[in-house]
Design a protein around this motif. Structure first.
Motif, PDB file in Angstrom:
ATOM      1  N   GLY A 126       0.800  -1.217   0.000  1.00  0.00           N
ATOM      2  CA  GLY A 126       0.000   0.000   0.000  1.00  0.00           C
ATOM      3  C   GLY A 126       0.827   1.259   0.000  1.00  0.00           C
ATOM      4  O   GLY A 126       2.047   1.247   0.188  1.00  0.00           O
ATOM      5  N   ALA A 127       0.142   2.365  -0.193  1.00  0.00           N
ATOM      6  CA  ALA A 127       0.786   3.677  -0.214  1.00  0.00           C
ATOM      7  C   ALA A 127       0.984   4.191   1.211  1.00  0.00           C
ATOM      8  O   ALA A 127       0.340   3.736   2.157  1.00  0.00           O
ATOM      9  CB  ALA A 127      -0.068   4.657  -1.009  1.00  0.00           C
ATOM     10  N   GLN A 128       1.875   5.154   1.360  1.00  0.00           N
ATOM     11  CA  GLN A 128       2.072   5.824   2.650  1.00  0.00           C
ATOM     12  C   GLN A 128       1.124   7.009   2.698  1.00  0.00           C
ATOM     13  O   GLN A 128       1.191   7.908   1.859  1.00  0.00           O
ATOM     14  CB  GLN A 128       3.530   6.274   2.813  1.00  0.00           C
ATOM     15  CG  GLN A 128       3.811   6.882   4.183  1.00  0.00           C
ATOM     16  CD  GLN A 128       5.294   7.065   4.456  1.00  0.00           C
ATOM     17  OE1 GLN A 128       6.083   6.161   4.190  1.00  0.00           O
ATOM     18  NE2 GLN A 128       5.686   8.206   4.973  1.00  0.00           N
ATOM     19  N   LEU A 129       0.250   7.040   3.698  1.00  0.00           N
ATOM     20  CA  LEU A 129      -0.848   8.001   3.737  1.00  0.00           C
ATOM     21  C   LEU A 129      -0.557   9.241   4.557  1.00  0.00           C
ATOM     22  O   LEU A 129      -1.371  10.166   4.585  1.00  0.00           O
ATOM     23  CB  LEU A 129      -2.101   7.313   4.293  1.00  0.00           C
ATOM     24  CG  LEU A 129      -2.531   6.020   3.589  1.00  0.00           C
ATOM     25  CD1 LEU A 129      -3.728   5.399   4.306  1.00  0.00           C
ATOM     26  CD2 LEU A 129      -2.855   6.285   2.127  1.00  0.00           C
ATOM     27  N   SER A 130       0.582   9.282   5.240  1.00  0.00           N
ATOM     28  CA  SER A 130       0.908  10.415   6.108  1.00  0.00           C
ATOM     29  C   SER A 130       2.407  10.628   6.106  1.00  0.00           C
ATOM     30  O   SER A 130       3.178   9.721   5.774  1.00  0.00           O
ATOM     31  CB  SER A 130       0.410  10.142   7.532  1.00  0.00           C
ATOM     32  OG  SER A 130       0.934   8.907   8.008  1.00  0.00           O
TER      33      SER A 130
ATOM     34  N   LEU B  77      -4.716   8.003  11.481  1.00  0.00           N
ATOM     35  CA  LEU B  77      -5.384   9.080  10.761  1.00  0.00           C
ATOM     36  C   LEU B  77      -6.455   9.767  11.601  1.00  0.00           C
ATOM     37  O   LEU B  77      -6.891  10.875  11.276  1.00  0.00           O
ATOM     38  CB  LEU B  77      -6.002   8.532   9.469  1.00  0.00           C
ATOM     39  CG  LEU B  77      -5.000   7.906   8.480  1.00  0.00           C
ATOM     40  CD1 LEU B  77      -5.735   7.340   7.272  1.00  0.00           C
ATOM     41  CD2 LEU B  77      -3.953   8.923   8.039  1.00  0.00           C
TER      42      LEU B  77
ATOM     43  N   LEU C 101     -13.935   6.736   6.177  1.00  0.00           N
ATOM     44  CA  LEU C 101     -12.512   6.567   5.869  1.00  0.00           C
ATOM     45  C   LEU C 101     -12.087   5.123   6.110  1.00  0.00           C
ATOM     46  O   LEU C 101     -11.350   4.540   5.306  1.00  0.00           O
ATOM     47  CB  LEU C 101     -11.673   7.527   6.706  1.00  0.00           C
ATOM     48  CG  LEU C 101     -10.166   7.531   6.410  1.00  0.00           C
ATOM     49  CD1 LEU C 101      -9.601   8.940   6.558  1.00  0.00           C
ATOM     50  CD2 LEU C 101      -9.410   6.580   7.337  1.00  0.00           C
TER      51      LEU C 101
ATOM     52  N   HIS D   4     -10.700   2.050   3.270  1.00  0.00           N
ATOM     53  CA  HIS D   4      -9.367   1.456   3.353  1.00  0.00           C
ATOM     54  C   HIS D   4      -9.390  -0.053   3.589  1.00  0.00           C
ATOM     55  O   HIS D   4      -8.338  -0.663   3.749  1.00  0.00           O
ATOM     56  CB  HIS D   4      -8.548   2.130   4.452  1.00  0.00           C
ATOM     57  CG  HIS D   4      -8.025   3.476   4.056  1.00  0.00           C
ATOM     58  ND1 HIS D   4      -8.710   4.635   4.319  1.00  0.00           N
ATOM     59  CD2 HIS D   4      -6.908   3.843   3.383  1.00  0.00           C
ATOM     60  CE1 HIS D   4      -8.034   5.660   3.848  1.00  0.00           C
ATOM     61  NE2 HIS D   4      -6.940   5.215   3.280  1.00  0.00           N
TER      62      HIS D   4
ATOM     63  N   ASN E 256      -1.986  -0.386   2.949  1.00  0.00           N
ATOM     64  CA  ASN E 256      -1.386   0.939   3.170  1.00  0.00           C
ATOM     65  C   ASN E 256      -0.264   0.790   4.183  1.00  0.00           C
ATOM     66  O   ASN E 256      -0.255  -0.154   4.981  1.00  0.00           O
ATOM     67  CB  ASN E 256      -2.426   1.942   3.682  1.00  0.00           C
ATOM     68  CG  ASN E 256      -3.174   1.459   4.907  1.00  0.00           C
ATOM     69  OD1 ASN E 256      -4.281   0.952   4.790  1.00  0.00           O
ATOM     70  ND2 ASN E 256      -2.573   1.569   6.079  1.00  0.00           N
TER      71      ASN E 256
ATOM     72  N   VAL F 237      -3.637   2.406  11.116  1.00  0.00           N
ATOM     73  CA  VAL F 237      -3.929   3.793  10.750  1.00  0.00           C
ATOM     74  C   VAL F 237      -5.377   4.151  11.081  1.00  0.00           C
ATOM     75  O   VAL F 237      -5.763   5.315  10.998  1.00  0.00           O
ATOM     76  CB  VAL F 237      -3.639   4.087   9.262  1.00  0.00           C
ATOM     77  CG1 VAL F 237      -2.204   3.741   8.905  1.00  0.00           C
ATOM     78  CG2 VAL F 237      -4.619   3.389   8.327  1.00  0.00           C
ATOM     79  N   HIS F 238      -6.196   3.130  11.447  1.00  0.00           N
ATOM     80  CA  HIS F 238      -7.585   3.453  11.774  1.00  0.00           C
ATOM     81  C   HIS F 238      -8.169   2.565  12.881  1.00  0.00           C
ATOM     82  O   HIS F 238      -9.373   2.567  13.101  1.00  0.00           O
ATOM     83  CB  HIS F 238      -8.467   3.359  10.527  1.00  0.00           C
ATOM     84  CG  HIS F 238      -8.368   2.062   9.772  1.00  0.00           C
ATOM     85  ND1 HIS F 238      -8.736   0.849  10.301  1.00  0.00           N
ATOM     86  CD2 HIS F 238      -7.931   1.810   8.514  1.00  0.00           C
ATOM     87  CE1 HIS F 238      -8.545  -0.094   9.390  1.00  0.00           C
ATOM     88  NE2 HIS F 238      -8.054   0.449   8.300  1.00  0.00           N
TER      89      HIS F 238
ATOM     90  N   GLN G 203       3.981   0.619  -1.782  1.00  0.00           N
ATOM     91  CA  GLN G 203       3.449   0.179  -3.077  1.00  0.00           C
ATOM     92  C   GLN G 203       4.365  -0.834  -3.766  1.00  0.00           C
ATOM     93  O   GLN G 203       4.553  -0.813  -4.973  1.00  0.00           O
ATOM     94  CB  GLN G 203       3.172   1.377  -3.985  1.00  0.00           C
ATOM     95  CG  GLN G 203       2.137   2.341  -3.395  1.00  0.00           C
ATOM     96  CD  GLN G 203       1.485   3.228  -4.419  1.00  0.00           C
ATOM     97  OE1 GLN G 203       0.677   2.765  -5.216  1.00  0.00           O
ATOM     98  NE2 GLN G 203       1.834   4.498  -4.387  1.00  0.00           N
TER      99      GLN G 203
END
Length: 591
Positions: A73-77, A84, A100, A104, A160, A166-167, A275
């Protein structure tokens, strides 16, 4: 790419497959190669715990240790894996965070629906997918092999950097040492490992974070009075007060576990590849018992070019990609102990939301709710002065309740009474969130080899990896306990208020807890062939010299409480064994 040929004749399909395979190996025969001491696949709290412990141990010995971490996954922060929910808007409105989370989470196995859409415009394209010619074609994790009655249909993956952390809710209770903890590890060592894991998460041991919460005081008093003999307590959380604004908190994420020292390491010995999907672990050595490299696809580039792939070579490989994606990678890499994917355990879960009783609101308004501190009553007065037309005497900044009833032998379920965001449970916009309380009860079941996840050799998920298929059923005893659990939750709910319409008591989809365990479970040293377990008590894969696994899938017993803290504790234990083999750690923990 294999599914796209489902409509071709057999001979054309074979020719196309051969040509495509030749092109594939020609294009990626010499991909970019990176080298490290340790390669970690998965950047969630478990993978982060491995990186943190190994890095700390190496620094004690003043040794350089190069770690490469891989995540699809991508880095979101800016900080890798930051929670988040720390954003101001979500601190003030948990409800808005629900969307959100849903965005995800990717469902892992979706049974196909072949029923016709009879209302479709007759001129529009449609196809009968039950016909032999089209039968094998699926997309978006649809799975024609999945029996919907045996599906873990709430199971999902987070692609991610930081994984689920992250959540997540940040709930980190310790397992009950009689009902949930593995007896393969001594109680003394469990205590030491838990102490260290709680340091990683910055557990709120002071109780100060929610000590000023009016709603927490109300819920705690009422639940303790009703369930006085069940050890009602504040829910153990990985959270801190925001030092600059005590009305806000800082929820711990994977970045908390990694720690500032590792994230800001000036030597660049720690590197995250976002990614990048690990598609295969490549073996070598005697009987292929040693992993030599992790073959990874760079998802930002074309898979048909050399730049589309990276090989990561390392001395040790750690897979901490979740309880389903970890065995998926092993299966794809042809590492298949007999117990792989078996003994899958997941918690039956009940859920409801209540609106607090009118009596409580009236008592708060009159400053007559028993147990409130003078400071709490002062806050109520200030809120009423600033907002004289507000019918609810609870400040907008009042923190949500966080109450826990732990699992016991007589009540084999873990209870959380709080207000938080999940993939579900958003309240209508015209309902004031301050008077809503969530109740979630998580049941305990025992692992059975018949409950499992397997992988289809000719069906693929959205990343081109073998499609997971679940076979899961509750036993009659599990069903009876789940029924009792529902009754217990309803008993607690009516103490606090009335049910919010649309959120009356119900059982949630199996898997919606996101607490799957057992799929790569640990076992006794004598189980060398992997008939009953995939790894030993140090997380080392059977008959593999340098392959280690971490995560909830390693847990070998049923668990009612949130398993993350226990999985991090096991990752710390595994890290110390890896460090010992690398000669950067000498002391062996007692068993």
């Amino acid at each position: 790419m294999w599914r796209a040929v489902g409509q071709r004749s057999f001979s054309k399909r074979i020719l196309w497959t051969v040509n495509r395979s030749l092109a594939y190996y020609k294009d990626i025969s010499s991909p970019k190669t990176l080298s490290a001491d340790v390669c970690i696949i998965g950047s969630g709290p478990i993978g982060s715990a491995f990186a943190r412990e190994l890095s700390d141990l190496s620094k004690k010995k003043q040794k350089d240790l190069k770690i490469i971490m891989i995540d699809a996954g991508a880095q979101l922060s800016p900080r890798p894996g930051e929670h988040l929910k720390n954003a101001f808007v979500y601190q003030r409105d948990y409800n808005s965070f629900t969307g959100l989370i849903a965005s995800h989470l990717i469902d892992l196995s979706v049974p196909t629906d072949n029923s016709p859409v009879v209302t479709l415009d007759p001129s529009a394209f449609s196809v009968d997918l039950t016909k032999h010619k089209y039968k094998g074609f699926v997309r978006n994790n649809q799975n024609p092999m999945q029996n919907p009655f045996k599906n873990v249909d709430g199971a999902a993956a987070a692609y991610n950097v930081g994984g689920m952390a992250v959540h997540w809710t940040c709930a980190i209770p310790r397992q009950n040492n009689e009902l949930e903890q593995s007896n393969l590890i001594s109680l003394n060592q469990w205590k030491k490992l838990y102490d260290r894991a709680e340091e990683f998460f910055k557990l709120d041991k002071t109780g100060h974070v929610f000590s000023d919460s009016i709603r927490n005081a109300v819920v705690m008093k009422e639940i303790r009075q009703r369930f006085h003999d069940r050890g009602v307590r504040e829910l153990p959380l990985a959270v801190q007060l925001n030092a600059d604004d005590h009305t806000q908190v800082i929820w711990s994420g994977s970045d908390t576990v990694l720690g500032d020292e590792l994230i800001n390491d000036p030597t660049n010995n720690f590197q995250i590849l976002p990614q990048h999907l690990c598609v295969e672990l490549v073996g070598g050595g005697t009987n292929n018992s040693t992993i030599t490299s992790a073959r990874c696809r760079d998802l930002t580039k074309s898979p048909d070019t050399t730049d589309g792939y990276v090989n990561v070579e390392a001395k040790h490989f750690i897979v901490a990609a979740g309880a389903v994606l970890t065995p998926q990678l092993l299966w794809k890499s042809n590492i298949r102990p007999m117990a792989l994917g078996k003994h899958l355990c997941e918690q039956p879960k009940t859920f409801c939301q209540i609106v607090l009783k009118e009596r409580f609101i009236k008592q708060l308004r009159k400053h007559k709710f028993p147990g409130l501190t003078d400071e709490m009553n002062k806050k109520i007065s200030e809120h009423e002065y600033d907002h004289p037309h507000d019918p609810i005497p609870i400040p907008f900044t009042d923190k949500a309740p966080q109450v826990n009833i732990p699992v016991t032998k007589d009540y084999p379920w873990h209870c959380q009474i709080h207000r938080d965001a999940f993939k579900y449970g958003a309240v209508p916009e015209n309902v004031d969130d301050r008077i809503i309380v969530d109740l979630r009860w998580f049941g305990l079941i025992e692992p059975r080899p018949e409950n499992l996840v397997k992988f289809e050799p000719d069906k693929f998920d959205m990343h081109g990896m073998p499609q997971p298929t679940f076979e899961f059923e509750l036993t009659p005893d599990d069903a009876r306990n789940a029924h009792k659990m529902m009754s217990d939750m309803v008993d607690a709910a009516v103490v606090l208020g009335g049910f919010l319409p649309g959120s009356e008591p119900r059982f949630m989809n199996i898997g919606s807890s996101l607490h799957i365990t057992g799929t790569v479970r640990m076992g006794k040293d004598e189980d060398t062939r992997g008939e009953h377990s995939v790894v030993n008590t140090y997380g080392q894969v059977r008959e593999m010299k340098n392959l280690w696994l971490g995560g909830n899938g390693v847990i070998d017993k049923g668990t009612a409480c949130n398993p993350t803290l226990s999985s991090v504790a096991l990752a710390i234990r595994s890290s110390r064994r890896i460090a010992k083999e690398m000669k950067i750690h000498e002391e062996e923990e007692d068993n």
